[in-house]
Structures are given as structure tokens and as C-alpha cells.
Design a protein around this motif. Structure first.
Motif, PDB file in Angstrom:
ATOM      1  N   LYS A 270       7.314   3.392   5.786  1.00 51.34           N
ATOM      2  CA  LYS A 270       7.967   3.793   4.542  1.00 51.34           C
ATOM      3  C   LYS A 270       7.138   3.336   3.344  1.00 51.34           C
ATOM      4  N   HIS A 271       7.341   4.027   2.218  1.00 51.65           N
ATOM      5  CA  HIS A 271       6.655   3.629   0.990  1.00 51.65           C
ATOM      6  C   HIS A 271       7.150   2.258   0.547  1.00 51.65           C
TER       7      HIS A 271
ATOM      8  N   GLN B 189       3.818  -4.035  -6.632  1.00 51.72           N
ATOM      9  CA  GLN B 189       2.459  -3.716  -7.052  1.00 51.72           C
ATOM     10  C   GLN B 189       1.474  -3.896  -5.905  1.00 51.72           C
ATOM     11  N   PHE B 190       0.510  -2.991  -5.840  1.00 53.32           N
ATOM     12  CA  PHE B 190      -0.521  -3.062  -4.809  1.00 53.32           C
ATOM     13  C   PHE B 190      -1.391  -4.297  -5.019  1.00 53.32           C
TER      14      PHE B 190
ATOM     15  N   ILE C 263       0.454   9.309   3.102  1.00 50.83           N
ATOM     16  CA  ILE C 263       0.868   8.402   4.173  1.00 50.83           C
ATOM     17  C   ILE C 263       0.476   6.983   3.767  1.00 50.83           C
ATOM     18  N   PRO C 264       1.435   6.089   3.540  1.00 55.59           N
ATOM     19  CA  PRO C 264       1.142   4.754   2.994  1.00 55.59           C
ATOM     20  C   PRO C 264       0.671   3.770   4.066  1.00 55.59           C
ATOM     21  N   GLU C 265      -0.437   4.107   4.702  1.00 59.54           N
ATOM     22  CA  GLU C 265      -0.951   3.266   5.786  1.00 59.54           C
ATOM     23  C   GLU C 265      -2.473   3.320   5.827  1.00 59.54           C
ATOM     24  N   VAL C 266      -3.044   2.340   6.528  1.00 61.47           N
ATOM     25  CA  VAL C 266      -4.442   2.427   6.944  1.00 61.47           C
ATOM     26  C   VAL C 266      -4.444   3.067   8.323  1.00 61.47           C
TER      27      VAL C 266
ATOM     28  N   LEU D 155       0.846  -1.198   0.000  1.00 59.63           N
ATOM     29  CA  LEU D 155       0.000   0.000   0.000  1.00 59.63           C
ATOM     30  C   LEU D 155       0.878   1.243   0.000  1.00 59.63           C
ATOM     31  N   ASN D 156       0.662   2.117  -0.979  1.00 53.62           N
ATOM     32  CA  ASN D 156       1.427   3.358  -1.069  1.00 53.62           C
ATOM     33  C   ASN D 156       0.536   4.592  -1.060  1.00 53.62           C
ATOM     34  N   LYS D 157      -0.714   4.418  -0.664  1.00 53.90           N
ATOM     35  CA  LYS D 157      -1.639   5.537  -0.578  1.00 53.90           C
ATOM     36  C   LYS D 157      -2.323   5.513   0.784  1.00 53.90           C
ATOM     37  N   THR D 158      -2.899   6.638   1.154  1.00 53.66           N
ATOM     38  CA  THR D 158      -3.506   6.762   2.471  1.00 53.66           C
ATOM     39  C   THR D 158      -4.938   6.248   2.460  1.00 53.66           C
ATOM     40  N   VAL D 159      -5.247   5.385   3.421  1.00 52.18           N
ATOM     41  CA  VAL D 159      -6.615   4.923   3.634  1.00 52.18           C
ATOM     42  C   VAL D 159      -7.007   5.339   5.049  1.00 52.18           C
TER      43      VAL D 159
END
Length: 201
Positions: A150-151, A155-156, A98-101, A62-66
Motif C-alpha cells: 500500500k502507499h 515524507q520519503f 507501484i510503491p516498491e523496489v 517510498l511511494n514511487k516505483t523503483v
């Protein structure tokens, strides 16, 4: 920043959510992953911590914020905290990358799989006992970047096949029903034992 609202047809109380419902949220994010910089999941508070935690383990690379958020008081009522929580979540999901949930609630952003609901009556309903908040919204936004994951490379992906045959039991000095415990060990793929003190059994 532009936003799009996606609403599920069958809305349920969060206390009724199952793995199937969490998989539906994950699939929606997966289908729209390339088109958006971040995602906000509006969720009931009773099981918000469970959903945020499960999503964090379902998402690989995951590289996007959830952001998972909600409110103690419904948005239709006076004094609702829904607007502040939603606006804060949109700020987190948009430009911060922020690459996290995470869970955003009452001006705090906390790691999704380290957050639990601590109160049903306070606006400050969630806490992260073992990891301090990743960010705090005061007059200015304070992000603890050294705590942010960290990023990722690669692939997601979404891992849907989660094992539900897991039992959990909290032990106490008065617990004597070892027959039930024995049955749980034989019928479950895993058993989580919650001890007391520093985990003494």
C-alpha cells in the motif's frame, strides 16, 4: 512519458559493488525523487538481488516505483534480452505507480527483497521462491494488485547507516568447525545461520 538517463562516471562490474555503491544509487534517487514518477536502475545480474533488497530497506515511506533490471546477454550482442527487460521496466516505472523496489526480468516483476538469481545460463534467471510475481507481462499486462504494498504516509527518507558487521554461514550435517562459528559470534554484531530442512540446527 518522458525519461532522463543518468549515468555514473565510474562504471563497475556488479560483483564489485559495495554498500557505498548502493548508497550512491539511493542518494541519486533521493535527489531526484520529486521530479520523476519512477526510477529504473540498470544493474549487473550477479548482485542485482542484493542491491534491490538493500534499497528496499534503505527507502522509508517510498511511494514511487523503483525498478532494478539488467540482462543475461549484453545489449551489444545478438539475442540480447536487455531491450525487452529495459522496455518492460520503463512501462512498470512510468504509469503503474507501484510503491516498491522491484526487479523486472524476463517479463516478470518481482518484489526486490524476495528475489534471488537462480541461473547464470537461462533468460529466466531470477525467481521469487516465497512470493509469486507481482506482475507478469504476457499478451496483456497482469498485475496482482492484492500483492502490491500500500502507499505510505509520511515524507520519503533514505536510511544510509546500515550495519555491515554481519556474518552468514550455511550449516550442513558435516559441519564440525564450531571454533570458527564461536569466533563469528564474538566478532560480529549479528550472525545469520542457514539451516537445512525447515531450519533444523
Amino acid at each position: 512519458i518522458r525519461f532522463r538517463v543518468h549515468e555514473f562516471e565510474d562504471l563497475i562490474d556488479s560483483s564489485c559493488i559495495t554498500l557505498k555503491g548502493q548508497q550512491k544509487i539511493a542518494k541519486t534517487i533521493q535527489e531526484n525523487y520529486r521530479d520523476y514518477d519512477g526510477f529504473v536502475v540498470v544493474h549487473g545480474t550477479d548482485t542485482m538481488g542484493y542491491t534491490a533488497s538493500n534499497l528496499s530497506f534503505m527507502f522509508e515511506n517510498l511511494n514511487k516505483t523503483v525498478v532494478v533490471t539488467g540482462s543475461q546477454i549484453p545489449i551489444s550482442q545478438l539475442r540480447s534480452d536487455a531491450v525487452d527487460n529495459l522496455l518492460g521496466s520503463l512501462i512498470v516505472a512510468g504509469p503503474l505507480q507501484i510503491p516498491e523496489v522491484v526487479i523486472y526480468f524476463d517479463n516478470k516483476m518481482m518484489r526486490g527483497n524476495r528475489t534471488t538469481k537462480a541461473s547464470s545460463s537461462k533468460m529466466d534467471a531470477f525467481e521469487s521462491p516465497n512470493i509469486p510475481p507481482l506482475a507478469v507481462f504476457d499478451v496483456s499486462l497482469q498485475v496482482e494488485w492484492n500483492r502490491i504494498l500500500k502507499h505510505n504516509q509520511g515524507q520519503f527518507k533514505v536510511f544510509y547507516d546500515m550495519n555491515q558487521n554481519i556474518a552468514q554461514i550455511s550449516l550442513s550435517p558435516l559441519f564440525t568447525n564450531y571454533e570458527v562459528l564461536n569466533q563469528m559470534f564474538h566478532s560480529s554484531d549479528a550472525v545469520i545461520l542457514s539451516g537445512y530442512g525447515m531450519g533444523n540446527l
